[in-house]
Design a protein around this motif. Structure first.
Motif, PDB file in Angstrom:
ATOM      1  N   ILE B 116       0.877  -1.177   0.000  1.00  0.00           N
ATOM      2  CA  ILE B 116       0.000   0.000   0.000  1.00  0.00           C
ATOM      3  C   ILE B 116       0.908   1.218   0.000  1.00  0.00           C
ATOM      4  N   GLY B 117       0.850   1.982  -1.089  1.00  0.00           N
ATOM      5  CA  GLY B 117       1.761   3.090  -1.297  1.00  0.00           C
ATOM      6  C   GLY B 117       1.444   4.298  -0.434  1.00  0.00           C
ATOM      7  N   PRO B 118       2.231   5.372  -0.619  1.00  0.00           N
ATOM      8  CA  PRO B 118       2.051   6.570   0.198  1.00  0.00           C
ATOM      9  C   PRO B 118       0.708   7.243  -0.057  1.00  0.00           C
ATOM     10  N   LEU B 119       0.169   7.855   0.983  1.00  0.00           N
ATOM     11  CA  LEU B 119      -1.017   8.696   0.887  1.00  0.00           C
ATOM     12  C   LEU B 119      -2.216   7.976   0.258  1.00  0.00           C
ATOM     13  N   CYS B 120      -2.364   6.698   0.558  1.00  0.00           N
ATOM     14  CA  CYS B 120      -3.593   5.997   0.165  1.00  0.00           C
ATOM     15  C   CYS B 120      -4.648   6.168   1.256  1.00  0.00           C
ATOM     16  N   ILE B 121      -5.911   6.011   0.881  1.00  0.00           N
ATOM     17  CA  ILE B 121      -6.998   5.956   1.859  1.00  0.00           C
ATOM     18  C   ILE B 121      -7.706   4.618   1.670  1.00  0.00           C
ATOM     19  N   ILE B 122      -7.735   3.820   2.724  1.00  0.00           N
ATOM     20  CA  ILE B 122      -8.385   2.507   2.639  1.00  0.00           C
ATOM     21  C   ILE B 122      -9.471   2.457   3.707  1.00  0.00           C
ATOM     22  N   GLN B 123     -10.707   2.328   3.280  1.00  0.00           N
ATOM     23  CA  GLN B 123     -11.830   2.424   4.225  1.00  0.00           C
ATOM     24  C   GLN B 123     -12.191   1.070   4.843  1.00  0.00           C
ATOM     25  N   GLU B 124     -13.066   1.159   5.819  1.00  0.00           N
ATOM     26  CA  GLU B 124     -13.494  -0.035   6.575  1.00  0.00           C
ATOM     27  C   GLU B 124     -13.985  -1.165   5.681  1.00  0.00           C
ATOM     28  N   GLY B 125     -13.606  -2.354   6.073  1.00  0.00           N
ATOM     29  CA  GLY B 125     -14.162  -3.523   5.399  1.00  0.00           C
ATOM     30  C   GLY B 125     -13.444  -3.883   4.112  1.00  0.00           C
ATOM     31  N   ALA B 126     -12.448  -3.078   3.695  1.00  0.00           N
ATOM     32  CA  ALA B 126     -11.730  -3.404   2.458  1.00  0.00           C
ATOM     33  C   ALA B 126     -10.851  -4.636   2.678  1.00  0.00           C
ATOM     34  N   LYS B 127     -10.705  -5.427   1.611  1.00  0.00           N
ATOM     35  CA  LYS B 127      -9.848  -6.626   1.657  1.00  0.00           C
ATOM     36  C   LYS B 127      -8.884  -6.565   0.489  1.00  0.00           C
ATOM     37  N   ILE B 128      -7.610  -6.722   0.773  1.00  0.00           N
ATOM     38  CA  ILE B 128      -6.590  -6.626  -0.273  1.00  0.00           C
ATOM     39  C   ILE B 128      -5.865  -7.960  -0.357  1.00  0.00           C
ATOM     40  N   GLY B 129      -5.859  -8.559  -1.540  1.00  0.00           N
ATOM     41  CA  GLY B 129      -5.336  -9.915  -1.704  1.00  0.00           C
ATOM     42  C   GLY B 129      -3.819  -9.989  -1.632  1.00  0.00           C
ATOM     43  N   ASP B 130      -3.302 -11.200  -1.566  1.00  0.00           N
ATOM     44  CA  ASP B 130      -1.854 -11.420  -1.491  1.00  0.00           C
ATOM     45  C   ASP B 130      -1.150 -10.804  -2.698  1.00  0.00           C
ATOM     46  N   ASN B 131      -0.046 -10.165  -2.439  1.00  0.00           N
ATOM     47  CA  ASN B 131       0.791  -9.599  -3.496  1.00  0.00           C
ATOM     48  C   ASN B 131       0.078  -8.568  -4.380  1.00  0.00           C
ATOM     49  N   ALA B 132      -1.034  -8.056  -3.903  1.00  0.00           N
ATOM     50  CA  ALA B 132      -1.662  -6.940  -4.623  1.00  0.00           C
ATOM     51  C   ALA B 132      -0.798  -5.699  -4.427  1.00  0.00           C
ATOM     52  N   TYR B 133      -0.861  -4.784  -5.397  1.00  0.00           N
ATOM     53  CA  TYR B 133      -0.045  -3.577  -5.318  1.00  0.00           C
ATOM     54  C   TYR B 133      -0.958  -2.355  -5.472  1.00  0.00           C
ATOM     55  N   ILE B 134      -1.072  -1.582  -4.412  1.00  0.00           N
ATOM     56  CA  ILE B 134      -1.931  -0.394  -4.406  1.00  0.00           C
ATOM     57  C   ILE B 134      -0.996   0.803  -4.394  1.00  0.00           C
ATOM     58  N   SER B 135      -0.863   1.491  -5.538  1.00  0.00           N
ATOM     59  CA  SER B 135       0.091   2.616  -5.605  1.00  0.00           C
ATOM     60  C   SER B 135      -0.426   3.836  -4.847  1.00  0.00           C
ATOM     61  N   GLY B 136       0.464   4.785  -4.687  1.00  0.00           N
ATOM     62  CA  GLY B 136       0.170   5.997  -3.937  1.00  0.00           C
ATOM     63  C   GLY B 136      -1.073   6.729  -4.424  1.00  0.00           C
ATOM     64  N   PHE B 137      -1.720   7.457  -3.505  1.00  0.00           N
ATOM     65  CA  PHE B 137      -2.909   8.262  -3.815  1.00  0.00           C
ATOM     66  C   PHE B 137      -4.128   7.409  -4.162  1.00  0.00           C
ATOM     67  N   SER B 138      -4.076   6.085  -3.969  1.00  0.00           N
ATOM     68  CA  SER B 138      -5.274   5.311  -4.314  1.00  0.00           C
ATOM     69  C   SER B 138      -6.297   5.355  -3.198  1.00  0.00           C
ATOM     70  N   TYR B 139      -7.536   5.187  -3.574  1.00  0.00           N
ATOM     71  CA  TYR B 139      -8.668   5.215  -2.644  1.00  0.00           C
ATOM     72  C   TYR B 139      -9.450   3.928  -2.787  1.00  0.00           C
ATOM     73  N   LEU B 140      -9.581   3.198  -1.682  1.00  0.00           N
ATOM     74  CA  LEU B 140     -10.450   2.017  -1.687  1.00  0.00           C
ATOM     75  C   LEU B 140     -11.581   2.271  -0.700  1.00  0.00           C
ATOM     76  N   GLY B 141     -12.802   2.317  -1.180  1.00  0.00           N
ATOM     77  CA  GLY B 141     -13.957   2.588  -0.329  1.00  0.00           C
ATOM     78  C   GLY B 141     -14.320   1.400   0.552  1.00  0.00           C
ATOM     79  N   ARG B 142     -15.409   1.572   1.282  1.00  0.00           N
ATOM     80  CA  ARG B 142     -15.824   0.525   2.216  1.00  0.00           C
ATOM     81  C   ARG B 142     -16.174  -0.772   1.507  1.00  0.00           C
TER      82      ARG B 142
END
Lengths: 338, 338, 338
Positions: B116-142
């Protein structure tokens, strides 16, 4: 900020008729102009509107005579108007320096007088020129270079290896350097991604609109030439070469490996196929679809695009098609009766 | 990174003609290729360009004979080229791990090896799988889920309840799960918003371009099928179903509740009305407007879209319309004179 | 959340036929509806689908008789459906209050009950109304005002001086207040930027889609009228005036200084030239190109756009053009033979 008409005339290089001592407090287009302000007008209708407006002074062409308000006369009133706008609305950024909330990797080179706004992400190997301005929420990927005095509005995304020249302006939401759309169809009908390892080069004095996307090359470069201006929501695909001083209006799409010559104008919503060449100084009318090379100095329009005079004639006949059908039916009847 | 031609041939599954010991230092398209590098060519013009280029080796089809440079011959040179690009440009993300500046709600599940890169926002209930790559500034909602090995480039927005499969790639600026455009006209001519409570489902191996927008369903799902590839600035409305291995080129718009069948290709700037079905493996030419269902295996083009061969004939006559009008006028004159 | 059919009928103002005590657990469109849920249907095909569906109750028009399921009957079933959706899916934002990670300049005014989400940037002079909701990653430039109960989804960019009314909804990725596309061509064929010093005004109850761009005026205002709804990826240029209760579908482009009258509908991918006026309550069909003023209450379609009935006739003849050519050739042969 107040300026006398004399000061403004000196600044824009024009000649005054009327009272040179009047004080100008602002500048506006003729629809919006108020007392104490200056506006501009070039041709008939607008000259007349400007005379009737509340403007205290007007910038007009050299050849206009008998104008009822104080004027600055110049060869290019639009250009003089642009300069007066600069005087009254100087670029005054909201912040100067390096904001502590910016996340800047080690080894990033930052020029003298450069600004990095709040919540920016600047990756390894990025170089930022003197007096460049990187507004908040901007992202500069690895090995990105940004030239002197370039201005990035808030929330610009510049991905790895992109090179941006001097005095470039990039508006919010633009994405520079996303992957090109390249896939190989495999035997099982699925698409296999072709890695996109090239880069984007933006030359000096380019302006790029809001939410524009410019893809990196598969290998080599996608290049936007010096002085080219790109409106909002334009898509430029991988390995495209856009020449110098090109104007590209909103919602245009240019497919992979196509070239647009210097000085060309692409009007709104134009689409250009891949591997096509648009000659220098050509004009492509709005909504046109280009599938073949266009020679220099063309003026084309339509889907598919044809010379604009030919297209105009065709459109006139299309408009009369129901009538033409009736005329053919009548002829058939007459022939049959004979 | 250097590879011998022999090593490359083994990696892409091809057969060498010429010196298998030569060292390859890079890979490029034929326009960009330099000495020491490998390129590919499929047909006449490009085979000839490749022979004249500085390439040290070329990937060519099995059936080509008498080629003047060392070659790797294979059934699908494009695919082999893609694989060589992977070898020379392995995905090397700028950061690994969970960046301390990311704002991650409690209870978010993060798989092994995920970033999970810099300055991401990840909200409640989110699930991120193995070896997933979430670059900076990304937003994952609930309640968003992101599958294994999925890669989000910087600044992707994934809104509440969206489900994203495995090995998906999403480019910068894409918005997944915005509200559908649904309103009821009321008696006073204003629009009353229909709440959009459905979600978006992105199946495995999908790729989504920069600044794409995919709206959530009113109720139920908007679904993008496995292996589908979407170019930049595409709009997909609420309750649309896109099948598997579909290719959608830039600036396409698909209206609400329409379906696109497996293997279809929508060229650039196509527009599809609401509640329309595009049959499997159909091709829709650039800029076409689709207002009616299209059977499977169609190839259509135009506004409105027609079978491409019919459209081609029509376009040829359109081009001759001014002449046709004159011919009718001549006939009328002749008849009158008789 | 469970509701009896009686409660729902009271809330939406409808009349029940059938068992008013049944418990409704959810709401869905007819394609998605499950047992225990309510749906709606307006006309023939959908009424029949709703009867065959698993829905436990259906919202239908007043005049429908002999429906086989429990119903709520109302003058506007779509509106009742929208209200039931609200009941079952109340807006429940992920966060309340001012997030500590937001960067808020001094002197910003924040109303009672307003929320500012994580990683927002709020510049000097901004005013945020009571109960406004500014989601994460949003940017409010200097002197921006946001009205009461306005909702910004994540990652909205509102640039300097923009005024946003009450109960406005703006979706992710929208850019409000970017520079207009204005340049003067100079003697050396380069473009000189015209500073854009005007602003954008968004009136109350407007909704703006994902990745939309709305440019600030050169001087004066770009204005979006009360109750207007804008879909995704729409471009609105500088100094455009859009009236009240206008609907603008995805990928539309409106060029500089054009006006769209109250109640107009612009379908998807429409393009409008600069300085054009679209009359009130006009409908412009998908993909149309508008280059001239359109009177009020028009219904036009095509490139260039014509009255839709005229266009329909023309399109019918276009479809028969190859046949028409043959008929003219036959006539020519007959005449020659005589």
């Amino acid at each position: 900020m107040n300026k006398s008409l004399k000061e403004l005339a000196l600044l824009v290089g024009g000649k005054i008729k009327g009272d040179e001592h009047i004080i100008i407090k602002g500048v506006a287009k003729v629809e919006d102009v108020k007392e104490g302000e200056i506006t501009f007008a070039v041709s008939g209708k607008f000259l007349s509107l400007a005379e009737k407006s509340k403007a205290s002074a007007v910038i007009i062409p050299q050849e206009v005579e008998n104008f009822s308000k104080p004027v600055i006369q110049t060869a290019n009133p639009r250009l003089a108007f642009a300069r007066v706008l600069e005087i009254f609305a100087p670029l005054a950024p909201e912040f100067k320096g390096i904001h502590p909330s910016a996340i800047i990797s080690e080894g990033v080179k930052i020029g003298r007088g450069a600004t990095i706004g709040p919540l920016c992400i600047i990756q390894e190997g990025a170089k930022i020129g003197d007096n460049a301005y990187i507004s908040g929420f901007s992202y500069l990927g690895r090995d990105v270079s940004v030239g002197e005095r370039t201005f990035l509005h808030p929330r610009v995304t510049v991905l790895d290896k992109t090179s941006i020249g001097k005095k470039v302006i990039i508006h919010s939401g633009a994405i520079i350097g996303s992957d090109g759309f390249g896939f190989v169809k495999t035997e099982d009908s699925s698409y296999y991604k072709i890695p996109q390892i090239g880069r984007v080069v933006i030359e000096d004095a380019v302006e790029i609109g809001a939410n524009v996307t410019i893809d990196r090359a598969t290998t080599g470069e996608t290049r936007i030439g010096r002085g080219t201006k790109i409106d909002n929501l334009v898509h430029i695909a991988h390995n495209v070469t856009v020449g110098k001083n090109v104007a590209i209006v909103a919602l245009v799409g240019i497919s992979g490996s196509s070239c647009v010559g210097d000085g060309a104008v692409l009007a709104g919503q134009v689409g250009i196929s891949d591997h096509v060449s648009i000659g220098a100084n050509s004009i492509v009318g709005a909504k046109s679809g280009i599938t073949k090379d266009i020679p220099a100095n063309s003026f084309v329009w339509g889907i598919p695009a044809r010379d604009h005079l030919v297209q105009k004639k065709i459109t006139a006949v299309v408009h009369r098609l129901p009538e033409l059908l009736k005329r053919v039916q009548k002829l058939e009847k007459l022939i049959k009766e004979e």
